[in-house]
Design an enzyme around this catalytic site. Sequence first.
Site, PDB file in Angstrom:
ATOM      1  N   GLY A 209       2.197   2.310  10.723  1.00 22.67           N
ATOM      2  CA  GLY A 209       2.949   3.595  10.301  1.00 22.67           C
ATOM      3  C   GLY A 209       3.377   3.784  11.899  1.00 22.67           C
ATOM      4  O   GLY A 209       3.498   5.174  11.952  1.00 22.67           O
TER       5      GLY A 209
ATOM      6  N   ASN B 102       1.025  -0.580  -0.204  1.00 27.90           N
ATOM      7  CA  ASN B 102       0.095  -0.141  -0.187  1.00 27.90           C
ATOM      8  C   ASN B 102       1.133   0.803  -0.260  1.00 27.90           C
ATOM      9  O   ASN B 102       1.194   1.691   1.071  1.00 27.90           O
ATOM     10  CB  ASN B 102      -1.172  -0.315   1.136  1.00 27.90           C
ATOM     11  CG  ASN B 102      -1.479   1.402   1.423  1.00 27.90           C
ATOM     12  OD1 ASN B 102      -1.678   1.683   0.787  1.00 27.90           O
ATOM     13  ND2 ASN B 102      -2.856   1.375   2.654  1.00 27.90           N
ATOM     14  N   TRP B 103       1.239   0.854  -1.265  1.00 29.01           N
ATOM     15  CA  TRP B 103       1.761   2.962  -1.275  1.00 29.01           C
ATOM     16  C   TRP B 103       1.857   4.074  -0.880  1.00 29.01           C
ATOM     17  O   TRP B 103       1.780   5.526  -0.579  1.00 29.01           O
ATOM     18  CB  TRP B 103       2.218   3.428  -2.777  1.00 29.01           C
ATOM     19  CG  TRP B 103       3.223   1.759  -3.262  1.00 29.01           C
ATOM     20  CD1 TRP B 103       3.725   0.772  -2.641  1.00 29.01           C
ATOM     21  CD2 TRP B 103       3.416   2.251  -4.909  1.00 29.01           C
ATOM     22  NE1 TRP B 103       4.353   0.173  -3.057  1.00 29.01           N
ATOM     23  CE2 TRP B 103       4.584   1.061  -4.304  1.00 29.01           C
ATOM     24  CE3 TRP B 103       3.672   2.903  -5.665  1.00 29.01           C
ATOM     25  CZ2 TRP B 103       4.563   0.020  -5.723  1.00 29.01           C
ATOM     26  CZ3 TRP B 103       4.495   2.403  -6.955  1.00 29.01           C
ATOM     27  CH2 TRP B 103       4.897   1.022  -7.184  1.00 29.01           C
ATOM     28  N   LYS B 104      -0.040   3.884  -0.028  1.00 30.54           N
ATOM     29  CA  LYS B 104      -0.349   5.443  -0.277  1.00 30.54           C
ATOM     30  C   LYS B 104       0.046   6.788  -0.562  1.00 30.54           C
ATOM     31  O   LYS B 104       0.018   6.897  -1.718  1.00 30.54           O
ATOM     32  CB  LYS B 104      -0.154   5.969   1.871  1.00 30.54           C
ATOM     33  CG  LYS B 104      -0.266   4.092   2.364  1.00 30.54           C
ATOM     34  CD  LYS B 104      -0.674   4.473   3.230  1.00 30.54           C
ATOM     35  CE  LYS B 104      -0.286   2.945   5.385  1.00 30.54           C
ATOM     36  NZ  LYS B 104      -0.312   3.072   5.808  1.00 30.54           N
TER      37      LYS B 104
ATOM     38  N   HIS C  71      -9.711   1.385   4.518  1.00 31.94           N
ATOM     39  CA  HIS C  71      -8.588   1.411   5.341  1.00 31.94           C
ATOM     40  C   HIS C  71      -8.265   2.257   6.392  1.00 31.94           C
ATOM     41  O   HIS C  71      -9.485   3.389   6.392  1.00 31.94           O
ATOM     42  CB  HIS C  71      -7.613   1.792   3.957  1.00 31.94           C
ATOM     43  CG  HIS C  71      -5.983   2.262   4.731  1.00 31.94           C
ATOM     44  ND1 HIS C  71      -5.314   2.774   5.903  1.00 31.94           N
ATOM     45  CD2 HIS C  71      -5.275   1.115   4.501  1.00 31.94           C
ATOM     46  CE1 HIS C  71      -4.809   2.501   6.274  1.00 31.94           C
ATOM     47  NE2 HIS C  71      -3.969   1.579   5.234  1.00 31.94           N
TER      48      HIS C  71
ATOM     49  N   GLU D 105      -6.254  -4.965  10.020  1.00 35.09           N
ATOM     50  CA  GLU D 105      -5.128  -3.840  10.052  1.00 35.09           C
ATOM     51  C   GLU D 105      -5.072  -2.778  11.746  1.00 35.09           C
ATOM     52  O   GLU D 105      -5.798  -2.208  11.775  1.00 35.09           O
ATOM     53  CB  GLU D 105      -4.507  -2.846   9.018  1.00 35.09           C
ATOM     54  CG  GLU D 105      -5.104  -2.974   7.975  1.00 35.09           C
ATOM     55  CD  GLU D 105      -3.856  -2.200   6.835  1.00 35.09           C
ATOM     56  OE1 GLU D 105      -2.325  -2.662   6.779  1.00 35.09           O
ATOM     57  OE2 GLU D 105      -4.266  -1.001   6.702  1.00 35.09           O
TER      58      GLU D 105
ATOM     59  N   GLU E 266      -6.975   5.258   7.425  1.00 34.97           N
ATOM     60  CA  GLU E 266      -7.024   6.380   7.215  1.00 34.97           C
ATOM     61  C   GLU E 266      -8.032   7.177   6.768  1.00 34.97           C
ATOM     62  O   GLU E 266      -8.156   8.017   6.003  1.00 34.97           O
ATOM     63  CB  GLU E 266      -5.354   5.863   6.604  1.00 34.97           C
ATOM     64  CG  GLU E 266      -4.236   5.822   7.117  1.00 34.97           C
ATOM     65  CD  GLU E 266      -3.010   5.380   6.318  1.00 34.97           C
ATOM     66  OE1 GLU E 266      -3.638   5.807   5.872  1.00 34.97           O
ATOM     67  OE2 GLU E 266      -2.273   5.268   7.384  1.00 34.97           O
TER      68      GLU E 266
ATOM     69  N   GLY F  72       2.690  -0.866   4.210  1.00 39.82           N
ATOM     70  CA  GLY F  72       2.932   0.356   4.052  1.00 39.82           C
ATOM     71  C   GLY F  72       4.047   0.631   3.491  1.00 39.82           C
ATOM     72  O   GLY F  72       5.072   0.400   2.505  1.00 39.82           O
ATOM     73  N   GLY F  73       5.226   1.385   4.453  1.00 40.44           N
ATOM     74  CA  GLY F  73       6.648   1.565   4.791  1.00 40.44           C
ATOM     75  C   GLY F  73       7.669   1.304   3.875  1.00 40.44           C
ATOM     76  O   GLY F  73       8.305   1.580   3.208  1.00 40.44           O
TER      77      GLY F  73
ATOM     78  N   SER G  30       3.253  -1.824  10.130  1.00 38.48           N
ATOM     79  CA  SER G  30       4.799  -1.970  10.687  1.00 38.48           C
ATOM     80  C   SER G  30       5.033  -3.745  10.319  1.00 38.48           C
ATOM     81  O   SER G  30       6.374  -3.959  11.661  1.00 38.48           O
ATOM     82  CB  SER G  30       4.541  -1.348  12.408  1.00 38.48           C
ATOM     83  OG  SER G  30       4.228  -0.286  12.633  1.00 38.48           O
TER      84      SER G  30
HETATM   85  P1  PGA Z   1       2.430   0.535   7.628  1.00 43.23           P
HETATM   86  O1  PGA Z   1       1.406  -0.067   6.710  1.00 43.23           O
HETATM   87  O2  PGA Z   1       3.605  -0.783   6.907  1.00 43.23           O
HETATM   88  O3  PGA Z   1       3.590   1.151   6.691  1.00 43.23           O
HETATM   89  O4  PGA Z   1       2.755   0.419   9.380  1.00 43.23           O
HETATM   90  C1  PGA Z   1       0.225  -0.706   7.123  1.00 43.23           C
HETATM   91  C2  PGA Z   1      -1.195   0.233   6.267  1.00 43.23           C
HETATM   92  O5  PGA Z   1      -1.347   0.579   6.606  1.00 43.23           O
HETATM   93  O6  PGA Z   1      -1.825  -0.428   5.662  1.00 43.23           O
END
Ligand code: PGA
Length: 255
Positions: A170, A9-11, A94, A164, A96, A231-232, A210
């Site tokens: 994050g 997930n590149w956001k 998600h 999640e 977010e 994500g990251g 994470s």
């Molecule tokens: P993260 O994000 O790996 O940076 O914690 C995961 C996500 O929100 O899908």
Amino acid sequence: MRIPIVAGNWKMNTTAASCAELCDGIRKGVDGISGVEKVVCPPFPFLFIARDRLKGSSVKVGAQNVHWAERGAYTGAVSHMMLAGVVEYVIIGHSERRAYHGDTDETVNRRLVAALAAGLKPIFCVGETESEREAGRTEEVLRRQVRLGLKGINVPEGFVIAYEPVWAIGTGKAATGPMANEAIGLIRAEVARLSGAAVAQSVRILYGGSVTPDNVAEFASQPEIDGGLVGGASLNADSFVSLVRQTAEVAAAKP
Ligand code: PGA
């Protein structure tokens, strides 16, 4: 056997140039690795770049959100009809989107219904906040999100859910393997209650929050966990390739 998935997930990250570069690096690194589905979810403007760079490879492309209406006066939104044929997967619900863009269980459900009708494969996200976990409400929250999100939906075999926990996203504060395994077991139990045991056994449930090359094996080796939504650590080709490789190795050793 459930085929695990590693989804990036590149956001709201990358540029047109870095998207292309990341796709090339990932493609080169993962193409020989089988037994795992690989998905990258770049921002909307770069979906065609990703699609072109990954054409003919084993890496699939997903979007990060979708609207439920086919078209119309929804400034800034992208419809399921627009995404169909461009991407295979789409992340829906998600945390977010729920926290910053007003998504509710009801609108998440509408997005899921529309995506499935358009032939897209949703990655349906659920997860409790830190205060909900501390108040002992994790099970209730997860069951509610699953029940309302999937309302009226005939869950297809192999459907994808991502667990999640909001406090782990994050933050560098990942859940432990057993903790995520237990929560995912609850999610699978709710799917079984709604759609029957056979469907629930076929549903792939990912852990997200994470995930890094250092902890991915701990999650992937859990019996209930079928990969990760990352994500990251998905924004670097070597790290994404390592996640895919380790997930494949662990999955091959699973009973
Ligand atoms: P993260 O994000 O790996 O940076 O914690 C995961 C996500 O929100 O899908």
